[in-house]
Design a protein around this motif. Structure first.
Motif: not given
Length: 186
Positions: A39, A41-42, A48, A68-69
């Motif tokens: 993921f 985002g981690d 981003a 990630e969004k």
């Protein structure tokens, strides 16, 4: 320590919560969801794009990276990984910003992205699925055997001259499709 010995160290408190030892791992550098899933985002990074780049660096060929969004700037992908966003809610997908370009330069996959800028599929055998192409945005296919499906919006998909064996299917909205090669288009 075995799993059962670890679980036996936990107890339920009177308020119903669990109490037990702190969780830790010997490998604090990995951000993998599983052996082949990450993921973005981690990962550490101020933006981003920084976090996605860190996930790509750690990923092995064939891994999947969940986006990630966020709004992304330009990116060149030279590793065979899948970039996926799985939330199918309309309007929640990660966005490739207007004026920015993602170049997918390896056999990869792209799923669930909102394109306001442009995406260039420059390698062979790339799959792009469930993408939204907005306004003047363009999804350009330079590789052979690319499969494009479930395209929405009002932008364009263009198969460039010399491309062969590509396919496009399920297009909605006012997306225009141009085939300057020999592909199976609508």
């Amino acid at each position: 320590m075995g799993l059962f010995r670890f679980l036996n160290q936990w107890r339920e408190k009177k308020d119903g919560t669990l109490e037990g030892p702190a969780l830790s791992t010997d490998d604090t550098t990995t951000k993998r969801i599983s052996d082949d899933r990450h993921f973005a985002g981690d990962y550490d990074g101020a933006t981003a794009n920084d976090r996605l780049s860190a996930a790509i660096t750690e990923a092995d060929a064939g891994d999947v990276i969940f986006l990630e969004k966020a709004t992304y700037n330009s990116l060149t992908l030279n590793k065979e990984v899948g970039l996926v966003f799985e939330d199918n809610s309309f309007g929640t997908a990660p966005k490739i910003a207007s004026g920015e370009t993602w170049t997918i330069a390896s056999e990869s996959g792209l799923q669930g992205v909102d394109i306001s800028g442009s995406v260039v599929l420059s390698a062979n055998q790339i799959d792009a699925e469930n993408v939204t192409v907005r306004g003047s945005a363009t999804l350009t296919v330079d590789g052979n055997g690319c499969l494009i499906s479930h395209v929405h919006g009002g932008g364009s998909v263009e198969f460039n001259s010399g491309t062969t064996n590509g396919e496009i299917g399920i297009v909605s909205g006012t997306v225009s499709v141009t085939d300057n090669g020999t592909n199976n288009t609508l």
